[in-house]
Scaffold this motif. Structure first.
Motif, PDB file in Angstrom:
ATOM      1  N   THR A 212     -47.813  15.021   1.452  1.00  0.00           N
ATOM      2  CA  THR A 212     -47.628  13.556   0.867  1.00  0.00           C
ATOM      3  C   THR A 212     -46.262  13.130   1.458  1.00  0.00           C
ATOM      4  N   ASP A 235     -36.881  22.102   3.269  1.00  0.00           N
ATOM      5  CA  ASP A 235     -36.563  23.275   2.520  1.00  0.00           C
ATOM      6  C   ASP A 235     -37.690  23.368   1.436  1.00  0.00           C
ATOM      7  N   SER A 236     -37.488  24.578   0.690  1.00  0.00           N
ATOM      8  CA  SER A 236     -38.539  24.664  -0.317  1.00  0.00           C
ATOM      9  C   SER A 236     -37.931  25.059  -1.586  1.00  0.00           C
ATOM     10  N   ARG A 237     -38.721  25.103  -2.678  1.00  0.00           N
ATOM     11  CA  ARG A 237     -38.231  25.417  -3.969  1.00  0.00           C
ATOM     12  C   ARG A 237     -38.904  26.780  -4.259  1.00  0.00           C
ATOM     13  N   ASP A 245     -43.940  25.320  -1.860  1.00  0.00           N
ATOM     14  CA  ASP A 245     -43.801  23.895  -1.623  1.00  0.00           C
ATOM     15  C   ASP A 245     -42.660  23.832  -0.507  1.00  0.00           C
ATOM     16  N   SER A 247     -40.373  20.423   0.993  1.00  0.00           N
ATOM     17  CA  SER A 247     -40.101  18.945   1.111  1.00  0.00           C
ATOM     18  C   SER A 247     -39.062  18.749   2.363  1.00  0.00           C
ATOM     19  N   GLU A 249     -36.885  15.329   4.765  1.00  0.00           N
ATOM     20  CA  GLU A 249     -36.337  14.081   4.879  1.00  0.00           C
ATOM     21  C   GLU A 249     -36.529  13.908   6.451  1.00  0.00           C
ATOM     22  N   THR A 260     -39.612  10.660   3.394  1.00  0.00           N
ATOM     23  CA  THR A 260     -39.579  11.882   2.783  1.00  0.00           C
ATOM     24  C   THR A 260     -41.010  12.258   2.753  1.00  0.00           C
ATOM     25  N   HIS A 262     -43.602  15.786   1.158  1.00  0.00           N
ATOM     26  CA  HIS A 262     -43.700  16.852   0.385  1.00  0.00           C
ATOM     27  C   HIS A 262     -45.038  17.562   0.753  1.00  0.00           C
ATOM     28  N   GLN A 263     -45.096  18.813   0.631  1.00  0.00           N
ATOM     29  CA  GLN A 263     -46.306  19.753   0.958  1.00  0.00           C
ATOM     30  C   GLN A 263     -46.336  20.852   0.199  1.00  0.00           C
ATOM     31  N   VAL A 264     -47.615  21.347   0.070  1.00  0.00           N
ATOM     32  CA  VAL A 264     -47.806  22.647  -0.253  1.00  0.00           C
ATOM     33  C   VAL A 264     -48.605  23.533   0.849  1.00  0.00           C
TER      34      VAL A 264
ATOM     35  N   THR B 119     -35.696  29.484  -4.463  1.00  0.00           N
ATOM     36  CA  THR B 119     -34.438  29.000  -3.927  1.00  0.00           C
ATOM     37  C   THR B 119     -33.743  28.360  -4.820  1.00  0.00           C
ATOM     38  N   ILE B 120     -34.416  27.859  -5.964  1.00  0.00           N
ATOM     39  CA  ILE B 120     -33.597  27.398  -7.017  1.00  0.00           C
ATOM     40  C   ILE B 120     -33.448  27.757  -8.291  1.00  0.00           C
ATOM     41  N   TYR B 214     -47.481  19.624  -7.694  1.00  0.00           N
ATOM     42  CA  TYR B 214     -47.701  20.788  -7.229  1.00  0.00           C
ATOM     43  C   TYR B 214     -47.692  21.990  -8.394  1.00  0.00           C
ATOM     44  N   HIS B 216     -47.315  25.627  -9.826  1.00  0.00           N
ATOM     45  CA  HIS B 216     -46.915  27.141  -9.543  1.00  0.00           C
ATOM     46  C   HIS B 216     -47.079  28.115 -10.663  1.00  0.00           C
TER      47      HIS B 216
END
Lengths: 269, 269
Positions: A212, A235-237, A245, A247, A249, A260, A262-264, B119-120, B214, B216
Motif C-alpha cells: 500500500t 524498516d520492519s516491525r 511487514d 514500511s 518513506e 510512504t 507499507h507492505q507485507v 524490532t519494536i 496486517y 501477525h
C-alpha cells in the motif's frame, strides 16, 4: 512517454474502455517475474491514464497474487465510486486464462491547501555524491537503479545467527536518469529489498504479497524533483510465521516527504 | 456468534455464493454512517466466512468510498487467486443502486513456524486498571468500547495554534467485553480517532478513506487474549493538502503484536 526502458516497460495499449494490454520487459526482470514495482506501476497507470480519472493520486494498494510469466498481460480498471472530491478505482491484472496475477485499488482526490504538519524528519545521511554505488547481484531490474546505501546495506553472506539491522537509508536514482512522475514513484515505493534479507544476512525465499502506498506529493512536487536522486528509508516491525511487514518513506533531496508505503512480505526460513 | 451488539452488527445473511446481505446497527453508528471498523469487519467477514477461504488472515485493505445510509447493504466476495499457500480475495459493498460504498481486498496464507524477530517493543504505559475510562462525546460506537488513554488523549477544545501530540497509547476493551477474533481485530484496527483531531485539538471534518491491516496473530493467539483489554498505539507522519496518514499497532497485554494498520484520512481545516 520516452524511450527510457521504464517507459517501454510501462507501455499499455488501449483495448476498450478500462481495458489495456501490456508486455513484460526483460530490462526489469526479477528472479521469477518482473520487478514488483513495474507490475504495481502498470496497474496504477491503467487508472491514472483513464480519461474518467478525477483528482490526484492519494492511495494505492497492490496485491501480488502470482508471478507473471514473460509476455503479454491484460489490465482492467474501473471507477468503483466517483464523489465530488474523491474517486475510488478497482484494477486487476490477468495473464492467459488463469486467475488474477495482481489485484489493486486506488484512490484519487482533490488536494486543496489546508493546515499542514509533519511529525518526522528526513534521515540525516551522507549525500548521493559522497556514497558509492551498490553492486547488485546481477538481476535485470536492480541494474536499472543507482542504489547508494547510507545505512543498512545488505550483507549477502553475513552470520545469520546474529540479526542484521533491518533499517536501510539509501539514495536511489533511475539508470538512466528519468524525471519523477507518479508511475515512477509507485515503482520506487516497492524498491526496497525485503527486510528479511537484511535481518538474516543471506538470501532466503521471499516476495511482497501486498503493498500500500500513500502519496503526499502533487504532480508539481514531482516535477520539481526532476531526475534527481530520491532518499528512501525502510524498516520492519515484525517477522513471524512466514510473513513480515515493511514500511518505507520516499523523500526528495530538499526534504519533502513524497510518499510512504507499507507492505507485507512472504518469506520462508 | 453471540447476542453481543458487535455480533448483531456483523450479521450477514447468505445471498448466494460470494453474496451476503447485512443491516447497519445503531449501536455502532458514527456521525454520518456506521463506525468504519464495523464496515471493514463486515467486508472482511464475507471472505473469512466463505467456505472457499483457505489460510489464516494476513492482509486486508478497505477503501471507504461513501457513507452508508441506515438500512440494508450488500456484500460480494470472490477469490481472485488461490495458490498452494496463499489466497487473494476481492470484496465490494453496495447499497441500493449507487456505486460501491466500500471496496476491499484480503489475503490469507499458511502460517508455518519460521525464523521470527521483532524490532519494536510494546509501549511502556500504565495498566488498564490504573487508568480512567475516557468519556466520549456521545456517539453510539464510542460507547461500545472502554477507551483508557495512557498517553495522548484528545483535547476537544485546546489551542489549535499549538500543534497537539499526534501519538496516542491507549487500552481498549469492548463494552460489553467480547472475546477477540479476527472480525473484532479488524474493527480495532480502525478504532483510533483521526490524528488530525489530536493535532488540532478541535473537531474538524475528517474521515478515513483507505485502511490496510496486517495480521501477525493466528486464531490461537487471539483465543489466548480472550476478552482482555488490548493496547493500541497510533501516530501519523504527515498532514498535507487534505489528507494525513496514520499508523497503528495492536498489542496484547502480554506483549504480542497482534496487528499493524495504516490508513489515509481525509480532512478539511
Amino acid at each position: 512517454m520516452t524511450d527510457h526502458p521504464f517507459d517501454t516497460a510501462m507501455t499499455l495499449e488501449p483495448a476498450g474502455e478500462g481495458a489495456w494490454r501490456g508486455q513484460t520487459s526483460d530490462d526489469y526482470w526479477n528472479m521469477v517475474g518482473p520487478f514488483g514495482g513495474v507490475v504495481a506501476a502498470s496497474l496504477f497507470r491503467a487508472a491514472l491514464d483513464d480519461a474518467r480519472r478525477q483528482g490526484d493520486p492519494v492511495a494505492l494498494t497492490i496485491n501480488f497474487c502470482a508471478a507473471l510469466a514473460k509476455g503479454e498481460f491484460d489490465v482492467t480498471a474501473r471507477p468503483a465510486r466517483t464523489n465530488r472530491s474523491t474517486q475510488h478505482w478497482t484494477m486487476e491484472m490477468t495473464q492467459g486464462g488463469g486467475g488474477a496475477v495482481a489485484t489493486a485499488t486506488a484512490m484519487f482526490g482533490a488536494r486543496p491547501d489546508t493546515y499542514a504538519h509533519r511529525t518526522i524528519s528526513p534521515p540525516a545521511v551522507a549525500g548521493f555524491d559522497a556514497l558509492t554505488r551498490f553492486t547488485p547481484n546481477g538481476l535485470g531490474w536492480t541494474q536499472r537503479y543507482d542504489f547508494r546505501f547510507a545505512e543498512g546495506a545488505p550483507e549477502w553472506n553475513g552470520d545469520p545467527e546474529t540479526p542484521g539491522a533491518t533499517r536501510s537509508a539509501l539514495w536511489i536514482r533511475n539508470d538512466p536518469p528519468r524525471p519523477l512522475d507518479f508511475v515512477g514513484l509507485v515503482a520506487l515505493c516497492d524498491i526496497f529489498f525485503g527486510r528479511i534479507i537484511h535481518l538474516r544476512k543471506k538470501m532466503v525465499p521471499f516476495g511482497t504479497v501486498s503493498m500500500t502506498a500513500y502519496f503526499h506529493a502533487t504532480p508539481d512536487d514531482l516535477a520539481a524533483v526532476g531526475d534527481a536522486p530520491i532518499l528512501g528509508l525502510a524498516d520492519s516491525r515484525i517477522f513471524d510465521r512466514g510473513f513480515h511487514d515493511q514500511s518505507a518513506e520516499i523523500w526528495s533531496a530538499d526534504g519533502r516527504l513524497l510518499a510512504t508505503s507499507h507492505q507485507v512480505v512472504y518469506y520462508r526460513d
